[in-house]
Write a protein that holds these residues in place. Structure first.
Motif, short mmCIF file in Angstrom:
data_model
loop_
_atom_site.label_atom_id
_atom_site.label_comp_id
_atom_site.label_asym_id
_atom_site.label_seq_id
_atom_site.Cartn_x
_atom_site.Cartn_y
_atom_site.Cartn_z
N ARG A 114 -1.90 -2.36 -0.43
CA ARG A 114 -0.75 -3.43 -0.65
C ARG A 114 0.45 -2.80 -1.38
O ARG A 114 1.47 -3.05 -0.96
CB ARG A 114 -1.24 -4.34 -2.01
CG ARG A 114 -2.24 -5.48 -1.57
CD ARG A 114 -1.58 -6.42 -0.42
NE ARG A 114 -0.45 -6.98 -0.78
CZ ARG A 114 -0.19 -8.16 -1.63
NH1 ARG A 114 -1.23 -8.66 -1.74
NH2 ARG A 114 0.99 -8.65 -1.77
N GLY A 167 1.58 0.07 1.73
CA GLY A 167 2.03 -0.55 2.89
C GLY A 167 1.89 0.54 4.09
O GLY A 167 1.05 1.12 4.17
N GLU A 188 0.92 2.64 -8.04
CA GLU A 188 2.45 2.80 -7.88
C GLU A 188 2.70 3.86 -8.30
O GLU A 188 3.67 4.83 -7.37
CB GLU A 188 3.26 1.64 -8.47
CG GLU A 188 4.60 1.63 -8.21
CD GLU A 188 5.67 0.86 -8.94
OE1 GLU A 188 6.83 1.54 -9.21
OE2 GLU A 188 5.16 -0.06 -10.07
N TYR A 236 10.26 1.95 -2.18
CA TYR A 236 9.51 1.11 -1.33
C TYR A 236 8.05 0.80 -2.26
O TYR A 236 7.66 -0.59 -2.32
CB TYR A 236 8.99 2.01 -0.20
CG TYR A 236 8.15 1.15 0.79
CD1 TYR A 236 8.42 0.04 1.63
CD2 TYR A 236 6.62 1.47 0.60
CE1 TYR A 236 7.66 -0.39 2.43
CE2 TYR A 236 5.79 0.99 1.91
CZ TYR A 236 6.09 -0.06 2.62
OH TYR A 236 5.27 -0.67 3.44
N ASN A 240 6.94 -3.33 -3.61
CA ASN A 240 5.76 -3.81 -3.07
C ASN A 240 4.71 -4.18 -4.52
O ASN A 240 4.25 -5.16 -4.53
CB ASN A 240 4.88 -2.67 -2.36
CG ASN A 240 5.11 -2.64 -0.91
OD1 ASN A 240 6.22 -3.57 -0.43
ND2 ASN A 240 4.78 -1.59 -0.16
#
Length: 305
Positions: free
Chosen positions: A50, A53, A165, A178, A182
């Motif tokens: 998720r 990506g 992340e 990015y 997300n």
């Protein structure tokens, strides 16, 4: 030392030799140009997908239906580790990681590690798990007395997303913005999921549910429920333990026994028959985290009406 352990150790040494001697064997990106990420369990792979990506290719060590208490990686999986850039681990005492993490990381000294449970307050195993004893009086806990299933709480899921992340951004700085975008979308979805579950459980009459394997303690803690667990550490129940669970279920008016697909349902089915109820499958390790939690919440709510 058993034969399987020796074979796995020899294979690990061979793959480590490959990583050392062959240029570019370790921590390289696949031909697709995507960052190779490997997660120990399916739910963590979902978070990596998720947030990562299109910039990541994600694989998982313990596959769907695999039991983290007993699973051993295949040679192909060990080779994947040797050429991956990031390993996402639970870090909470999942038995697969306790048994294999050091050996896997030895295959790739350059691999980055994301501790998905960083910042999470781990809960001690509930009293219902601690008071079980074997016929010989042994009292063992492979998880170090902490419940490893921390991901089954949306609040903890938000922390997982933060940890993933940060780790992805460290491995792939060009994708930092990015990954952040997300993660922001996912955080809103997780907050909404938490609201859905709270609304769904708000009106339940009882607050207790019976599980065969004690995987749902964080979920119960988050929503003011009580998890009654039949077994611990994936062990078969003794007749005495079976009788105790049946008495406890009858006393609480419980008619549903929840069982994970990673374990045999034979004893759960037997308990369900004795209490005049049924066994229902809920999966603590399903890949689609959000949808799985919705299904589990629905099943728990129905059982407690």
């Amino acid at each position: 030392m058993n034969h399987a352990f020796c074979s796995a150790r020899i294979l690990a040494l061979l793959l480590l030799l490959c990583a050392v001697l062959l240029p570019g064997c370790a921590a390289r990106q696949p031909q697709s140009g995507k960052i190779q990420v490997i997660a120990s369990i399916e739910p963590l792979a979902w978070f990596a997908e998720r947030i990562g990506g299109e910039r990541v290719a994600v694989s998982v060590m313990v596959p769907s239906g695999g039991n983290p208490h007993t699973y051993e990686p295949t040679p192909q999986q060990m080779a994947e580790v040797s050429r991956s850039a990031l390993f996402v681990k639970a870090g909470s005492g999942v038995e697969f990681e306790l048994d294999w993490m050091d050996r896997l990381l030895a295959l790739n000294r350059k691999i980055a590690v994301c501790n998905a449970s960083a910042g999470v307050t781990l809960l001690p195993m509930g009293e219902e798990e601690h008071k079980h004893e074997s016929e010989t009086g042994e009292h063992r806990h492979e998880h170090g007395h902490f419940d490893p299933h921390f991901w089954l709480s949306p609040a903890n899921a938000r922390l997982i997303a933060v940890n993933v992340e940060r780790s992805l951004a460290a491995v792939d700085p060009a994708g930092k913005a990015y990954f952040a975008a997300n993660a922001a979308v996912l955080d809103k979805e997780l907050q909404a999921l938490d609201g859905e579950i709270r609304w769904q459980l708000k009106g339940v009459k009882s607050r207790r549910f019976l599980v065969f394997h004690p995987a749902w303690g964080y979920f119960a803690h988050e929503y003011g429920l009580e998890q009654i667990a039949a077994e611990e550490e994936g062990k078969t129940l003794t007749p005495r333990q079976m009788e105790r669970v049946i008495r406890q279920a009858r006393s609480a008016g419980i008619r549903v026994v929840f069982v994970a697909p990673q374990f045999s349902s034979a004893q759960a089915d037997a308990i369900a028959r004795d209490i005049g109820g049924q066994s229902v499958t809920v999966d603590p390790l399903a890949r689609d985290y959000a949808e799985n939690l919705r299904k589990a919440a629905t099943a728990f709510a129905r059982s407690m009406q």
